[in-house]
Design a protein around this motif. Structure first.
Motif, mmCIF file in Angstrom:
data_model
loop_
_atom_site.group_PDB
_atom_site.id
_atom_site.type_symbol
_atom_site.label_atom_id
_atom_site.label_comp_id
_atom_site.label_asym_id
_atom_site.label_seq_id
_atom_site.Cartn_x
_atom_site.Cartn_y
_atom_site.Cartn_z
ATOM 1 N N LEU A 217 0.825 -1.207 0.000
ATOM 2 C CA LEU A 217 0.000 0.000 0.000
ATOM 3 C C LEU A 217 0.864 1.264 0.000
ATOM 4 N N VAL A 218 1.947 1.241 0.763
ATOM 5 C CA VAL A 218 2.831 2.407 0.804
ATOM 6 C C VAL A 218 3.488 2.627 -0.551
ATOM 7 N N GLU A 219 3.944 1.546 -1.177
ATOM 8 C CA GLU A 219 4.592 1.683 -2.478
ATOM 9 C C GLU A 219 3.610 2.128 -3.562
ATOM 10 N N ALA A 220 2.333 1.740 -3.408
ATOM 11 C CA ALA A 220 1.334 2.115 -4.410
ATOM 12 C C ALA A 220 0.811 3.531 -4.188
ATOM 13 N N ALA A 221 1.033 4.087 -3.006
ATOM 14 C CA ALA A 221 0.511 5.418 -2.703
ATOM 15 C C ALA A 221 1.306 6.493 -3.447
ATOM 16 N N ASP A 222 0.624 7.559 -3.811
ATOM 17 C CA ASP A 222 1.266 8.709 -4.461
ATOM 18 C C ASP A 222 1.772 9.636 -3.363
ATOM 19 N N VAL A 223 3.020 9.487 -3.000
ATOM 20 C CA VAL A 223 3.593 10.211 -1.858
ATOM 21 C C VAL A 223 4.503 11.330 -2.352
ATOM 22 N N GLU A 224 4.298 12.508 -1.834
ATOM 23 C CA GLU A 224 5.179 13.643 -2.115
ATOM 24 C C GLU A 224 5.558 14.298 -0.792
ATOM 25 N N LYS A 225 6.841 14.356 -0.503
ATOM 26 C CA LYS A 225 7.309 15.008 0.712
ATOM 27 C C LYS A 225 7.638 16.469 0.392
ATOM 28 N N THR A 226 7.095 17.361 1.211
ATOM 29 C CA THR A 226 7.325 18.784 0.998
ATOM 30 C C THR A 226 8.730 19.163 1.459
ATOM 31 N N GLU A 227 9.474 19.793 0.601
ATOM 32 C CA GLU A 227 10.818 20.232 0.933
ATOM 33 C C GLU A 227 10.774 21.620 1.569
ATOM 34 N N GLY A 228 11.771 21.906 2.404
ATOM 35 C CA GLY A 228 11.938 23.254 2.928
ATOM 36 C C GLY A 228 11.290 23.526 4.268
ATOM 37 N N VAL A 229 10.551 22.571 4.824
ATOM 38 C CA VAL A 229 9.948 22.786 6.140
ATOM 39 C C VAL A 229 11.024 22.572 7.202
ATOM 40 N N ASP A 230 11.185 23.546 8.081
ATOM 41 C CA ASP A 230 12.228 23.491 9.103
ATOM 42 C C ASP A 230 11.858 22.466 10.180
ATOM 43 N N PRO A 231 12.673 21.420 10.381
ATOM 44 C CA PRO A 231 12.359 20.425 11.423
ATOM 45 C C PRO A 231 12.240 21.027 12.816
ATOM 46 N N ALA A 232 12.877 22.168 13.041
ATOM 47 C CA ALA A 232 12.778 22.804 14.354
ATOM 48 C C ALA A 232 11.365 23.280 14.656
ATOM 49 N N ALA A 233 10.513 23.346 13.627
ATOM 50 C CA ALA A 233 9.125 23.760 13.841
ATOM 51 C C ALA A 233 8.373 22.769 14.717
ATOM 52 N N LEU A 234 8.901 21.553 14.879
ATOM 53 C CA LEU A 234 8.282 20.575 15.780
ATOM 54 C C LEU A 234 8.166 21.111 17.205
ATOM 55 N N ASN A 235 9.050 22.021 17.561
ATOM 56 C CA ASN A 235 9.070 22.550 18.921
ATOM 57 C C ASN A 235 8.189 23.787 19.095
ATOM 58 N N ASN A 236 7.592 24.255 18.006
ATOM 59 C CA ASN A 236 6.796 25.488 18.063
ATOM 60 C C ASN A 236 5.334 25.155 18.335
ATOM 61 N N THR A 237 5.000 24.923 19.586
ATOM 62 C CA THR A 237 3.627 24.547 19.932
ATOM 63 C C THR A 237 2.657 25.716 19.785
ATOM 64 N N ASP A 238 3.163 26.915 19.627
ATOM 65 C CA ASP A 238 2.271 28.059 19.420
ATOM 66 C C ASP A 238 1.474 27.908 18.132
#
Length: 277
Positions: free
Chosen positions: A251-272
């Motif tokens: 199912l994962v291989e058949a899915a049309d997956v696109e990962k968005t580039e440019g999102v800062d991983p540090a945003a995980l800490n921004n609970t605001d």
């Protein structure tokens, strides 16, 4: 005479019960404002009850209690403001529920005999018999202690008594008994020493990362592959796990997956960010 006759006629007529309400998971059992509470929600709620005392209540008592709780929950939920955090949590819960349902559906079919036999053969058909050892040991900190204990054993000392008196390992109180084990269950110096021994013999001191061992080999045996019937349940669970993993991968291989580039991983800490409407 008219009144008694009428009363008798009324008594003779059976009471007519209300027609049974058609029931399915979407049957509405209550509304709170414009939001519906359904029979399906009630059933799922009952399935989630962990307290056996509550689960064993009479149906009417349990129904009244759960419905009251759902009504209260719904009324309170309607007063909440939906922000980005709430929307994210609801979506994660929705996906998790759907994914769990999909996995359950995949695993519903029992493995076939062909699948069980194929997995059993893959695990055991070509496997050689494994030699197992039944031994005891006395574990001490220094070589000098180990040599002294070996000397006492050579002079006729009782191995179990010396193990209880001197061994620092967890098997000491049990006269050093290690039970049955295969070589791959022990560290290399210990396993090599045991493999070179004859049943009934006692080793010279053997050093491992745990200290110094004096080993007594009681007996050995060959462990053959178990028959299929003996491991059928374990093999069945393995087949189901492999089928689920294979279908997830498909199912994962058949899915049309696109990962968005440019999102800062540090945003995980921004609970605001979760407080935005």
């Amino acid at each position: 005479m008219t009144r008694p006759i009428l009363l008798a006629a009324m008594i003779a007529v059976p009471m007519l019960s209300a027609p049974a309400l058609a029931q399915d998971a979407d049957t509405v059992v209550a509304t709170v404002g414009d939001e519906q509470i359904t029979l399906g929600q009630m059933i799922v709620m009952k399935q989630s009850i962990q307290d056996p005392n509550m689960a064993n209540l009479p149906d009417q008592a349990l129904w009244d209690m759960m419905l009251d709780q759902l009504i209260r929950q719904t009324a309170v939920a309607q007063s909440a403001e939906e922000d980005a955090g709430v929307r994210a949590q609801l979506e994660l819960q929705r996906r998790n529920t759907l994914a769990s349902a999909a996995v359950t559906q995949i695993a519903e079919a029992d493995p076939t005999e062909e699948e069980l036999k194929a997995t059993y053969d893959r695990l055991f058909a070509q496997a050689d018999a494994v030699r197992e050892y039944n031994a005891a040991h006395i574990l001490v900190e220094t070589e000098e202690e180990a040599k002294e204990i070996k000397a006492q054993l050579d002079d006729g000392g009782d191995f179990g008594a010396l193990a209880e008196q001197h061994s620092t390992g967890p098997s000491g109180p049990n006269q050093g008994d290690l039970g049955w084990f295969s070589a791959d269950q022990m560290v290399a110096p210990f396993a090599d020493a045991v493999a070179a021994m004859e049943p009934g013999s006692v080793s010279d001191p053997v050093q491992t990362e745990f200290g110094w061992h004096v080993i007594k080999l009681n007996e050995t045996r060959l462990r053959e592959a178990p028959p299929l019937e003996e491991v059928r349940d374990q093999i069945s669970q393995m087949v189901l796990r492999e089928k689920v993993e294979a279908e997830i991968q498909r199912l994962v291989e058949a899915a049309d997956v696109e990962k968005t580039e440019g999102v800062d991983p540090a945003a995980l800490n921004n609970t605001d960010l979760l407080e935005a409407n």
